[in-house]
Scaffold this motif. Structure first.
Motif, mmCIF file in Angstrom:
data_model
loop_
_atom_site.group_PDB
_atom_site.id
_atom_site.type_symbol
_atom_site.label_atom_id
_atom_site.label_comp_id
_atom_site.label_asym_id
_atom_site.label_seq_id
_atom_site.Cartn_x
_atom_site.Cartn_y
_atom_site.Cartn_z
ATOM 1 N N LYS B 43 -1.969 -7.333 1.452
ATOM 2 C CA LYS B 43 -3.051 -6.350 1.579
ATOM 3 C C LYS B 43 -3.837 -6.219 0.266
ATOM 4 O O LYS B 43 -5.068 -6.295 0.247
ATOM 5 N N THR B 44 -3.101 -6.017 -0.831
ATOM 6 C CA THR B 44 -3.772 -5.870 -2.122
ATOM 7 C C THR B 44 -4.504 -7.153 -2.494
ATOM 8 O O THR B 44 -5.603 -7.121 -3.047
ATOM 9 N N THR B 45 -3.888 -8.277 -2.150
ATOM 10 C CA THR B 45 -4.548 -9.556 -2.421
ATOM 11 C C THR B 45 -5.895 -9.630 -1.708
ATOM 12 O O THR B 45 -6.891 -10.077 -2.283
ATOM 13 N N PHE B 85 -7.506 1.149 -7.211
ATOM 14 C CA PHE B 85 -6.383 0.274 -7.535
ATOM 15 C C PHE B 85 -5.080 0.923 -7.094
ATOM 16 O O PHE B 85 -4.848 2.095 -7.359
ATOM 17 N N GLN B 86 -4.253 0.128 -6.426
ATOM 18 C CA GLN B 86 -2.954 0.658 -5.999
ATOM 19 C C GLN B 86 -2.126 1.042 -7.227
ATOM 20 O O GLN B 86 -1.555 2.120 -7.285
ATOM 21 N N ILE B 87 -2.060 0.117 -8.189
ATOM 22 C CA ILE B 87 -1.471 0.470 -9.478
ATOM 23 C C ILE B 87 -2.603 1.114 -10.242
ATOM 24 O O ILE B 87 -3.533 0.458 -10.694
ATOM 25 N N LEU B 165 -9.955 1.128 -0.167
ATOM 26 C CA LEU B 165 -8.974 2.104 -0.663
ATOM 27 C C LEU B 165 -7.575 1.521 -0.552
ATOM 28 O O LEU B 165 -7.051 1.325 0.544
ATOM 29 N N ASP B 166 -6.962 1.232 -1.711
ATOM 30 C CA ASP B 166 -5.647 0.604 -1.718
ATOM 31 C C ASP B 166 -4.558 1.650 -1.932
ATOM 32 O O ASP B 166 -4.252 2.016 -3.052
ATOM 33 N N GLU B 167 -3.999 2.120 -0.839
ATOM 34 C CA GLU B 167 -2.893 3.089 -0.870
ATOM 35 C C GLU B 167 -3.192 4.313 -1.717
ATOM 36 O O GLU B 167 -2.399 4.694 -2.578
ATOM 37 N N VAL B 168 -4.352 4.925 -1.478
ATOM 38 C CA VAL B 168 -4.627 6.173 -2.200
ATOM 39 C C VAL B 168 -3.844 7.333 -1.606
ATOM 40 O O VAL B 168 -3.867 8.431 -2.131
HETATM 41 MG MG LIG Z 1 -0.338 -3.597 -2.305
#
Ligand SMILES: [Mg+2]
Ligand SMILES: Nc1ncnc2c1ncn2[C@@H]1O[C@H](COP(=O)(O)OP(=O)(O)O)[C@@H](O)[C@H]1O
Lengths: 316, 251, 287
Positions: B43-45, B85-87, B165-168
């Motif tokens: 997903k993040t990729t 960013f997830q991180i 939106l990455d895992e906000v």
């Molecule tokens: Mg991820």
């Protein structure tokens, strides 16, 4: 707010500084020139190191290019000092822009070391060119005018500081700070990181080259080892980090304080002075890692706890 | 109607690992597309490929009809692609307000040139996400949920047309979750297309117009939330993951 | 041809010593993420420690070597624990500056304590040499190179095979990983720094035997160690050996065919090229 007060203080300090050479002894004026040039160099380094977060050891190269550009223009082509200075600066900026594109892709220590290598290579190249007088160096025409050089150096410090002040409050500066804090995130938000880094590096180069040119004409003699001295670059870093990297006045303060300390000490035995200087750096890094500027800003609030807080924040 | 984002046969290989394999989908204007899948699904990729942090190994990316696959990150941001960013990556040395101001100064169309206007706008975004009371704190002083809000505010300040939106929402409690839902819906109502990543399915079901499921880098399902979540392959992927997690806990 | 052969042999002998010099710097850099600018000063201190044991107490330098290493281990351990640890989480500039300050203090202390005169560790067999396939090989250089490579291999084995070594390598990837091995990250840092200092001390003792000591040799030795670490990467001591040998050969060939004044240009020129072409080092991992 105490803003207007601070501003008035700065202007007053500037007037006093500008007046000094008219009343002080020659040796003090000479000390002043060195101090002011160091302040200008630190301010130049502040743009690439303090604001953009790239620890450059290449600024002494720009300083050297400024020195040599000025000297060659005056000696070999008989151009006036002003034009020589401009020429040296242009050369340094072109150099920064070209190499910047290649080496500003490197991060952290790698960038630092690569610029260090570049400085070594440049010294050697200049030592072997006919036009630069090989390793014997060049002798410039003598101009007795310490007051002029003093005021010129002061003007450079003022211009450099105004540039940094503009950076701190501009879109460009926010872009640089974003790069320093997190380059990926900066790019994702629309900062053209490569262009910004190259611009910052070039601006930094211009200021360093101007200082180099002024110094060359003042001292009337340059050779590769002194013009491209990495020790000078180390000084820029120390002074900036001591004063407060990424602040507007920190580098200037740092240059004034540390020049003062080392001047006082060097009248004593020089070895002990060197030892003390090292100890000052160690203590400063441990207890006031964000420099004098931050200390002044926050000491009121934290008092003596300030130092302990810093240690607590950075220890493991 | 032409899709805002069109992804075709997108593949990303890292040394010895295919993180994303032949993924295609479209995202329409004002649509909320939920992207789910177990950890490591890619997903993040996918977000990194769309935002330009990574270059795709193969495949085609179009934003509002124009190919963007070869553009660097900042050019895509200028076109109107904003991400979180997830991180989480706040600018730690800057105040919360200035963090968001960077988004307003740059972002879509190159942003606002004037610092004062950008900060004003940043303040509005902070109010929007409920972080205005922290505006002057250094970003590094924020706790977890507030950092998520800051990430969101930074992306919104870019005034994006496509929001990734990455895992906000990971780690938020129910009330906080509802607040973020409301924000995302409001943004969508202004015509922004949203790609939302969440690997907790319950959280995303009610928010998304459509769901896309990734597993081991491949698209295994796409469609209406109800229909996707009852798909046997999807259930299998999640059950498999739960079993793996169970075994993993033992070591 | 003979000249070339002799040049190659000289380069390899020099390179072996270079790898040991760089080893500690690379180890500390890889694990603590600190480039220790005082590393060259540690080498200098090691040289003097060995020198005084030899000239004052008459101990053979190769016997004094382990003692020197032990002394520098303790010194490095304490320095990390009580000083460097205070800024370990600070930005890169600060750690660079701190180690620079330490370098300045050590250099000037050495000047006060040992004077600025050149010193050489000169055992009775210092002039002995033998000829091998037409190349002249000074005995002490041969031994120094052999010890240097042996120590490098020893470190490699230590990192690969022992529990502590694995903990150190794990810490290089991830700070909390050390806990998995039942070791506090803080102790790992101090231990690693101590090992780095010990290796520097060993290199210094050998340097004192094959070359000349004075308080100021540190800076250029730090710079060379840098170059080697970059060429060899921070992943493995074996990369550092390769880096050291490459630098030794480059310097020896440059001084043979271009001129001794160009050795630094050549080595730093290579450094810049390597960094531009392969930012993680010649033997570093590709990402
Ligand atoms: Mg991820
Ligand atoms: N920069 C990278 N280099 C190598 N592998 C990566 C990189 N980024 C992600 N991966 C790998 O790609 C796979 C997908 O990761 P990711 O997209 O982060 O998953 P998700 O966000 O769905 O949890 C994982 O196996 C991960 O290890």
């Amino acid at each position: 707010m105490k803003r207007p007060l601070a501003r008035a203080g700065i202007v007053a300090a500037f007037v006093v500084l500008a007046g000094i050479p008219w009343i002080a002894s020659p040796s003090i004026v000479q000390f002043g020139i060195n101090m002011l040039l160091l302040a200008a160099l630190a301010q130049g380094w502040n743009i690439i190191g303090g604001y953009t977060g790239y620890a450059s050891f290449g600024n002494s190269v720009f300083y050297g290019l400024g020195s040599y550009g000025t000297a060659i223009a005056m000696l070999r082509w008989h151009l006036p000092f002003g034009i020589g200075l401009a020429l040296g600066t242009v050369i340094a900026v072109i150099f920064a822009a070209l190499f910047g594109r290649a080496i500003l892709r490197l991060r952290g220590h790698y960038f630092a070391i690569c610029t260090l290598g570049l400085a070594e290579v440049m010294t050697a190249i200049v030592s072997n060119l006919e036009i630069t007088g090989r390793n014997t160096g060049l002798v410039l025409p003598l101009l007795r005018g310490d007051v002029l050089f003093y005021e010129l150096s002061l003007a450079l410090v003022v211009v450099a500081t105004l540039i940094v002040a503009w950076i701190a409050h501009s879109r460009f500066g926010y872009g640089l700070i974003a790069i320093r804090e997190n380059e990926e995130a900066a790019a994702a938000m629309g900062v053209d990181t490569t262009r910004y880094k190259v611009l910052a590096f070039s601006l930094s180069a211009a200021i360093s080259a101007l200082a180099g040119g002024i110094h060359a004409y003042w001292i009337t003699f340059i050779d590769p080892v002194s013009a491209f001295d990495i020790g000078l670059n180390v000084k820029m870093i120390i002074v900036t980090v001591f004063g407060g990297p990424g602040s507007i006045l920190g580098p200037v303060l740092g240059a004034f304080v540390l020049s003062g300390i080392s001047e006082v000490l060097s009248t004593e035995i020089s070895t002990v002075a060197g030892l003390f200087f090292g100890a000052v750096i160690v203590v400063a890094v441990v207890f006031m890692p964000r420099g004098v500027a931050d200390l002044i800003r926050r000491f009121d609030k934290y008092r003596w706890r300030y130092f302990a807080e810093n240690v607590r924040a950075n220890r493991l | 109607m032409e899709p805002v984002l069109s992804v075709r046969h997108l593949t990303k290989r890292f040394a010895g690992l295919t993180a994303l394999s032949d993924v295609s989908f479209d995202l329409g204007r004002g649509e909320i597309l939920g992207l789910i899948g177990p950890n490591g699904a890619g997903k993040t990729t996918l977000v990194n490929l769309i935002s330009g942090a990574f270059r795709a190994s193969e495949g085609d990316l179009r934003f509002e009809g124009a190919p963007i696959g070869a553009l660097p990150s900042h050019r895509r941001a200028k076109l109107g692609i904003g991400r979180t960013f997830q991180i989480m990556r706040p600018f730690p040395g800057l105040s919360v307000l200035d963090n968001v101001a960077v988004g307003a100064l740059f972002g879509t169309g190159g942003g606002h040139r004037q610092l004062a206007i950008a900060r004003e706008l940043a303040h509005q975004k902070l109010e929007f996400v409920g972080l205005a009371h922290r505006a002057d704190r250094p970003a590094e002083a924020l706790g977890g949920p507030d950092r998520k809000r800051l990430e969101l505010a930074k992306a919104l300040a870019m005034n994006p047309r496509l929001l990734l939106l990455d895992e906000v929402m990971a780690g938020l409690n129910l009330a906080e979750l509802e607040a973020v839902f409301a924000i995302v819906r409001k943004v969508r109502d202004e015509g922004v297309s949203v790609l939302v990543i969440e690997h907790v399915m319950k959280a995303i079901r009610s928010l998304s117009d459509r769901l896309l499921v990734l597993h081991h880098g491949e698209k295994i399902a796409e469609g209406k939330p109800q229909q996707v979540l009852s798909d046997p392959t999807v259930i299998e992927a999640y059950l498999g993951r739960r079993r793996a997690a169970h075994e993993g806990a033992g070591t | 041809m003979d000249l070339l052969w002799q040049g190659l042999v000289n380069g390899i002998l020099l390179g072996g010593l270079y790898s040991l010099m760089a080893l500690g710097l690379a180890l500390v850099w890889g694990v603590l993420n600190i480039v220790n600018l005082a590393h060259g000063a540690f080498i200098m201190l090691g040289g003097y420690a060995c020198y005084y044991m030899f000239s004052g107490l008459g101990i053979d330098p190769f016997i004094a070597l382990p003692v020197t290493m032990a002394a520098l281990f303790v010194f490095g351990y304490l320095l990390q624990r009580h000083l460097i640890n205070l800024v370990i989480r600070a930005p890169m500039f600060n750690t660079l500056l701190l180690t620079f300050g330490i370098d300045v203090v050590l250099t000037y202390s050495a000047q006060i304590a040992f004077s600025a005169d050149f010193r050489t560790i000169n055992p009775s067999y210092a002039g002995a040499h033998f000829t091998w396939l037409g190349a002249t090989i000074p005995l002490v250089r041969m031994i120094a190179c052999a010890i240097a490579i042996a120590l490098t291999l020893l470190l490699w084995l230590f990192l690969a095979r022992t529990r502590l070594g694995r903990a150190i390598r794990a810490t290089a990837q991830n700070l909390v990983a050390a806990r998995l091995y039942g070791v506090e990250p803080r102790s790992i840092y101090a231990l690693t720094f101590g090992i780095g200092a010990a290796l520097a001390g060993g290199a210094g003792a050998l340097y004192g035997v094959v070359s000349q000591l004075n308080p100021y040799i540190g800076v250029s030795l730090t710079a060379k160690s840098f170059v080697i670490a970059i060429i060899g990467g921070l992943e493995s001591p074996l990369g550092v050996i390769a880096g050291g040998l490459i630098l030794g050969l480059v310097e020896s060939m440059t001084s043979l065919y271009i001129g001794a004044t160009y050795t630094d240009v050549a080595s730093f020129g290579i450094l810049v090229l390597v960094l531009i072409v392969r930012p993680t080092g010649l033997f570093g991992r590709t990402t």
